[in-house]
Design an enzyme around this catalytic site. Structure first.
Site, mmCIF file in Angstrom:
data_model
loop_
_atom_site.group_PDB
_atom_site.id
_atom_site.type_symbol
_atom_site.label_atom_id
_atom_site.label_comp_id
_atom_site.label_asym_id
_atom_site.label_seq_id
_atom_site.Cartn_x
_atom_site.Cartn_y
_atom_site.Cartn_z
ATOM 1 N N GLU A 59 -6.625 -3.562 -47.570
ATOM 2 C CA GLU A 59 -6.598 -2.954 -46.269
ATOM 3 C C GLU A 59 -5.130 -2.716 -45.847
ATOM 4 O OE1 GLU A 59 -8.558 -0.969 -44.423
ATOM 5 O OE2 GLU A 59 -7.449 -1.028 -42.539
ATOM 6 N N TRP A 101 -17.411 3.253 -45.038
ATOM 7 C CA TRP A 101 -16.297 2.787 -45.540
ATOM 8 C C TRP A 101 -16.573 1.313 -45.474
ATOM 9 C CZ3 TRP A 101 -12.149 4.632 -48.109
ATOM 10 C CH2 TRP A 101 -10.982 3.531 -48.295
ATOM 11 N N GLU A 120 -16.032 8.659 -43.480
ATOM 12 C CA GLU A 120 -15.883 7.106 -43.409
ATOM 13 C C GLU A 120 -16.370 6.926 -41.977
ATOM 14 O OE1 GLU A 120 -11.647 5.619 -43.806
ATOM 15 O OE2 GLU A 120 -11.440 7.069 -45.322
ATOM 16 N N TYR A 172 -14.160 5.389 -36.254
ATOM 17 C CA TYR A 172 -14.488 3.690 -36.248
ATOM 18 C C TYR A 172 -14.476 3.182 -35.061
ATOM 19 C CZ TYR A 172 -12.907 3.426 -41.302
ATOM 20 O OH TYR A 172 -12.748 3.730 -42.570
#
Ligand code: BGC
Length: 408
Positions: free
Chosen positions: A365, A358, A320, A261
């Site tokens: 979340e 994702w 992801e 991420y």
């Protein structure tokens, strides 16, 4: 123009607890109540609406989908296995297969059955045995439909958030206890890997492909001091590669699943273990765009990490990668930039065989509740409505053609 291989896996990911709704037997459910957090409630009602959601994935040309099985549905009480829950997941998998979408199935994605938490969760020496019994029940039933398995999602994130930083249940802050959970996780993975392979072998099925989804982050020293460089080294080892190294030594990986991420700027204040592991830079220099939770967007970090994965000599699947944002143009920019960096790494010889965004739909979340919007598809939580975002359509074109234009 960049071209991806024709057999590349394109799709998105979800996890049961975050989308299904109604997971009352999971430890997170109880924790939400105890802490007075936003309740996951009916979430996206995906338990009921999965067909509709998979229709949308199909319309966006996804050929793969990662989902998880909720252990607390399969085994709501210790030793009591629910055939009904298992049948549900068989239907879910078949509904993906009928759309020619390859299922990638996660067995543990952060939540535990409440009964396991009550007896010490993953600190309990028997947790591995319980997990294996659950895996046996699920994998034996799904083996004929599933080729890709993820045993545990982000083991080091779970360990650090729940047992070091103390921000997730059971909110412990102890290196010693974290180590015990880490060891139980690695043992659970190695044994589950062997068990899954045995089930396939005994049934005469094609070899399964088993991995974990390892959270990797780009650690960068804010200033190149000795302390910061040492901290980067330690964090790479402990948070990014330690777990993979350990299970790779036991030949318990068929591919590498990674979740990427963001980056972390490392600025260590004191020569103490906790500081070396946790301190980050608080000043706002080296500005980059951020997601709505304030995480830096840093696509080149993915490129650098992918090159480091070459040492395992295994295919890599990005299980992801995604952004929560209210700005859908930024989502598209994010996807495009990450795909560019993946392609660049492939040109350098990294064997990447799939990319899963994702997430397919906005979802719960964790401790942040419903406000972060990660989805390719917007969820109207009141009406349980679905609206496909523009970024999803653009990503869908890449899924369809395997072609990435130079500019977003
Ligand atoms: C987790 C997901 C989570 C996502 C965004 C990953 O670390 O596997 O469950 O929703 O990141 O934070």
């Amino acid at each position: 123009m960049k071209r991806f291989p024709s057999n590349f896996l394109w799709g998105s990911a979800t996890s049961a607890y975050q989308v299904e709704g109604g997971n009352q037997n999971a430890d997170w459910w109880q924790w939400e109540l105890d802490k007075g957090l936003e309740n996951s409630g009916q979430a996206c009602a995906h338990y009921q609406l999965y067909e509709q959601d998979f229709d949308l994935a199909k319309s966006l040309h996804h050929n793969a989908h990662r989902l998880s099985i909720e252990w607390s549905r399969i085994e709501p009480q210790e030793g009591e296995f629910s055939q009904e829950a298992l049948n549900h997941y068989v239907k879910v998998i078949l509904s993906l297969k009928s759309r020619n979408i390859e299922p990638i199935v996660t067995l543990h994605h952060f939540t535990n059955p409440m009964w396991l938490s009550k007896i010490g969760g993953w600190e309990n020496k028997r947790s591995t045995a319980y997990f294996l019994r659950y895996c046996d029940f699920v994998v034996s039933a799904l083996a004929k439909y599933v080729r890709y398995w993820i045993t545990i999602n982000e083991p080091t994130i779970y360990v650090s958030h729940a047992y070091i930083f103390g921000v997730w249940p059971p909110q412990v802050k102890s290196f010693l206890r974290a180590k015990a959970v880490y060891n139980n996780f690695s043992l659970a993975h190695i044994k589950a890997y062997q068990l899954i392979h045995k089930i396939y072998k005994d049934s005469g099925l094609l070899r399964p492909l088993v991995s974990v989804s390892q959270y990797v982050q780009a650690f960068l020293p804010c200033v190149k001091t000795l302390k910061n460089l040492l901290a980067v080294y330690i964090r790479n080892k402990w948070f990014n590669f330690g777990f993979l190294d350990k299970i790779a030594r036991h030949n318990a990986l068929d591919f590498i699943g990674i979740n990427y991420y963001s980056r972390q700027l490392v600025e260590v204040k004191k020569w103490q273990v906790a500081n070396l592991l946790m301190d980050t830079c608080r000043s706002n220099h080296d500005l980059v765009k951020k997601n709505s939770l304030g995480w830096d967007i840093y696509p080149e970090g993915l490129y650098n990490l992918l090159l480091k994965l070459k040492k395992y000599r295994l295919p890599v699947i990005i299980t992801e990668n995604g952004i929560c944002t209210g700005d859908d143009n930024l989502r598209w920019e994010y996807i495009h930039a990450h795909l560019q960096n993946i392609h660049r790494a492939m040109e350098q010889g990294v064997n990447v065989s799939g990319y899963l965004y994702w997430s397919l739909i906005d979802n719960y979340e964790w401790d942040k509740g419903f406000s972060p919007r990660f989805g390719l598809i917007d969820i109207d939580y009141k009406a349980q409505g679905r609206t496909v975002r523009e970024s999803a359509r653009k990503f869908g074109q890449i899924c369809e053609t395997g072609v990435l234009e130079i500019f977003p």
